[in-house]
Scaffold this motif. Sequence first.
Motif, mmCIF file in Angstrom:
data_model
loop_
_atom_site.group_PDB
_atom_site.id
_atom_site.type_symbol
_atom_site.label_atom_id
_atom_site.label_comp_id
_atom_site.label_asym_id
_atom_site.label_seq_id
_atom_site.Cartn_x
_atom_site.Cartn_y
_atom_site.Cartn_z
ATOM 1 N N TYR A 52 -1.435 -3.716 0.611
ATOM 2 C CA TYR A 52 -0.451 -4.664 1.146
ATOM 3 C C TYR A 52 0.932 -4.031 1.180
ATOM 4 N N VAL A 53 1.639 -4.287 2.281
ATOM 5 C CA VAL A 53 2.936 -3.678 2.550
ATOM 6 C C VAL A 53 3.995 -4.765 2.691
ATOM 7 N N SER A 54 5.152 -4.518 2.095
ATOM 8 C CA SER A 54 6.336 -5.367 2.265
ATOM 9 C C SER A 54 7.541 -4.469 2.458
ATOM 10 N N ASP A 55 8.371 -4.794 3.420
ATOM 11 C CA ASP A 55 9.579 -4.015 3.709
ATOM 12 C C ASP A 55 9.291 -2.529 3.903
ATOM 13 N N GLY A 56 8.150 -2.215 4.545
ATOM 14 C CA GLY A 56 7.816 -0.833 4.861
ATOM 15 C C GLY A 56 7.267 -0.011 3.719
ATOM 16 N N GLN A 57 7.005 -0.622 2.563
ATOM 17 C CA GLN A 57 6.500 0.113 1.413
ATOM 18 C C GLN A 57 5.246 -0.555 0.873
ATOM 19 N N ILE A 58 4.364 0.248 0.299
ATOM 20 C CA ILE A 58 3.178 -0.317 -0.340
ATOM 21 C C ILE A 58 3.639 -1.177 -1.502
ATOM 22 N N ALA A 59 3.231 -2.438 -1.481
ATOM 23 C CA ALA A 59 3.654 -3.383 -2.516
ATOM 24 C C ALA A 59 2.518 -3.748 -3.457
ATOM 25 N N LEU A 99 -11.129 5.340 6.350
ATOM 26 C CA LEU A 99 -10.505 5.837 5.131
ATOM 27 C C LEU A 99 -9.044 5.427 5.115
ATOM 28 N N VAL A 100 -8.573 4.962 3.968
ATOM 29 C CA VAL A 100 -7.166 4.609 3.784
ATOM 30 C C VAL A 100 -6.656 5.476 2.641
ATOM 31 N N MET A 101 -5.632 6.285 2.935
ATOM 32 C CA MET A 101 -5.112 7.200 1.931
ATOM 33 C C MET A 101 -3.624 6.942 1.726
ATOM 34 N N PRO A 102 -3.281 5.917 0.937
ATOM 35 C CA PRO A 102 -1.871 5.591 0.720
ATOM 36 C C PRO A 102 -1.090 6.791 0.189
ATOM 37 N N GLY A 103 0.060 7.020 0.787
ATOM 38 C CA GLY A 103 0.935 8.097 0.336
ATOM 39 C C GLY A 103 0.628 9.455 0.953
ATOM 40 N N MET A 104 -0.445 9.572 1.685
ATOM 41 C CA MET A 104 -0.790 10.845 2.311
ATOM 42 C C MET A 104 -0.021 10.993 3.614
#
Length: 64
Positions: free
Chosen positions: A29-36, A55-60
Amino acid sequence: MGQSPNTFDLGIENGTLIRPDGRRVEHVYVSDGQIAAVSATPLPAAETVDARNLLVMPGMVDGH
């Protein structure tokens, strides 16, 4: 119509996340353009994307 304060801007749901301890299906989930938040259960979001079988790779970041 305003957004509830407990609602995220975007939910990327049912994606396979790559974690240090392996892969698992979760929701990002994202809020204000950042992973929240990252959750095993769905949470309220203003907009959702079904990432099933992706595949979901948060931060990659793709270097290409």
